[in-house]
Motif scaffolding. Structure first.
Motif, PDB file in Angstrom:
ATOM      1  N   ASP A  24       1.124  -1.159   0.014  1.00 23.04           N
ATOM      2  CA  ASP A  24      -0.282   0.466  -0.087  1.00 23.04           C
ATOM      3  C   ASP A  24       0.847   1.330   0.029  1.00 23.04           C
ATOM      4  N   LEU A  25       1.545   1.069   0.871  1.00 20.95           N
ATOM      5  CA  LEU A  25       2.597   1.988   1.072  1.00 20.95           C
ATOM      6  C   LEU A  25       4.035   2.515  -0.487  1.00 20.95           C
ATOM      7  N   PRO A  71      -7.323   2.845 -12.396  1.00 15.35           N
ATOM      8  CA  PRO A  71      -8.350   2.756 -11.372  1.00 15.35           C
ATOM      9  C   PRO A  71      -9.388   4.142 -10.810  1.00 15.35           C
ATOM     10  N   LYS A  72     -10.511   3.870 -11.333  1.00 16.41           N
ATOM     11  CA  LYS A  72     -11.396   4.864 -10.480  1.00 16.41           C
ATOM     12  C   LYS A  72     -12.758   4.542  -9.931  1.00 16.41           C
ATOM     13  N   GLN A  73     -12.675   4.915  -9.027  1.00 20.31           N
ATOM     14  CA  GLN A  73     -13.581   4.889  -8.402  1.00 20.31           C
ATOM     15  C   GLN A  73     -15.634   5.256  -8.645  1.00 20.31           C
ATOM     16  N   LYS A 230     -17.620   4.046   1.510  1.00 17.28           N
ATOM     17  CA  LYS A 230     -16.082   2.984   1.689  1.00 17.28           C
ATOM     18  C   LYS A 230     -17.065   1.872   2.461  1.00 17.28           C
ATOM     19  N   LEU A 231     -16.233   0.383   1.883  1.00 16.50           N
ATOM     20  CA  LEU A 231     -16.320  -0.901   2.068  1.00 16.50           C
ATOM     21  C   LEU A 231     -15.418  -1.081   3.358  1.00 16.50           C
ATOM     22  N   ARG A 291      -7.921  -1.648  -2.792  1.00 15.65           N
ATOM     23  CA  ARG A 291      -8.777  -1.858  -1.760  1.00 15.65           C
ATOM     24  C   ARG A 291      -9.594  -0.218  -1.191  1.00 15.65           C
ATOM     25  N   ARG A 292      -8.329   0.601  -1.349  1.00 12.53           N
ATOM     26  CA  ARG A 292      -9.074   1.415  -0.954  1.00 12.53           C
ATOM     27  C   ARG A 292     -10.461   2.487  -1.732  1.00 12.53           C
TER      28      ARG A 292
END
Length: 302
Positions: A24-25, A71-73, A230-231, A291-292
């Motif tokens: 993630d970092l 990727p786009k939320q 947010k999930l 996952r963010r």
């Protein structure tokens, strides 16, 4: 070669919490670098003119192309525009022993799909659940008066391989549109007290995944959503452990980086321990490799 094979073996194993944090970092650092390069290229391009500093413009163009591929939320999901589908017209059959439905591609409204041999004939259905919408919300969603239960019908497997799915909908006649929309976009199945299907409402308008295109206008039956929310990671883990996610079913979902989605029914017992989320109207969950970006949308009561 042995070291290379060993490295590949390690990548195939599940990540530990520590490795996940490191990943993630790293992703955050890459994001910052890309954003920085994009802003720098944009500034250089603005300061230049068409005859000079061409490399700056090229860098800006590449940065924009790269940004588009990231990727786009989802920022919105609805409202869904719904249209009634005749069960007989598409040869719809609810399989009794399995959570599936079948349709006939020989049916007139679906005849154009016979050109796609990889398209499945069976689709998945969520568990039946009691209808929770009431009053005006129920009426706007076009829910039949004799319906007591409902389920979400996922699009047919293989739809994501049809690049021109949006064009098929645009070219459809009024008699074909609703049936095609059910197969391509999915829809809601309504059943009576005996769990016998009495109606289908297909999603004929799904602007979140058909940008720049639209289906032919129909009398509006709509289903609004609130979100994105947010999930919680624990909720994703719960859904994954139940093998609940289906892969992306539309080309735009793949382009947006969505790796899976599912419908969560209002009384889903598997999520009762997650009190932070109210599922009393049901909703859709979308997940990503990053996952963010995981999020969900609930059916609005309004």
């Amino acid at each position: 070669e042995e070291e290379e094979e060993e490295g590949l073996g390690l990548l195939s194993e599940p990540l530990t919490d520590g490795q996940r944090q490191e990943l993630d970092l790293c992703m955050a650092r890459v994001d910052n670098i890309l954003v920085g390069k994009y802003k720098k290229a944009q500034l250089v391009s603005v300061q230049s003119n068409s005859g000079t500093m061409a490399p700056g413009k090229q860098l800006w163009t590449k940065a924009k192309e790269l940004a588009k591929s990231m990727p786009k939320q989802l920022t919105e999901l609805g409202p869904f525009e719904l249209g009634s589908v005749s069960l007989e017209a598409i040869g719809f059959v609810k399989e009794m022993a399995t959570p599936q439905y079948s349709i006939s591609l020989d049916a007139t409204p679906l005849a154009c799909l016979s050109a796609y041999p990889t398209l499945g004939r069976y689709g998945c259905i969520s568990p039946w659940d009691a209808i929770t919408l009431e009053g005006g919300a129920r009426e706007r969603a076009g829910i039949p008066r004799d319906a007591t239960f409902f389920a979400w019908a996922f699009p047919l497997p293989g739809i994501a391989d049809i690049e021109d799915a949006a064009e098929l909908l645009k070219a459809a006649t009024p008699a074909e549109l609703n049936g095609l929309s059910f197969v391509i976009n999915g829809g809601f199945i309504y059943a009576n007290n005996g769990f016998l299907p009495v109606a289908i409402n297909a999603v004929v308008g799904l602007k979140a995944f058909y940008r720049g295109t639209s289906a032919k206008p129909l009398p509006a039956m709509t289903l609004p959503f609130d979100g994105p929310h947010k999930l919680p990671p624990a909720m994703r883990a719960k859904l994954e452990s139940g093998n609940r996610f289906m892969g992306p079913t539309l080309p735009q979902m793949i382009k947006d980086g969505i790796t899976g989605f599912t419908w969560v029914e209002p009384s889903d017992g598997g999520l009762k321990d997650h009190q932070s989320v109210d599922w009393r109207t049901g909703g859709f969950v979308y997940v990503y490799d990053d996952r963010r970006l995981d999020c969900f949308f609930r059916v609005s009561k309004e």
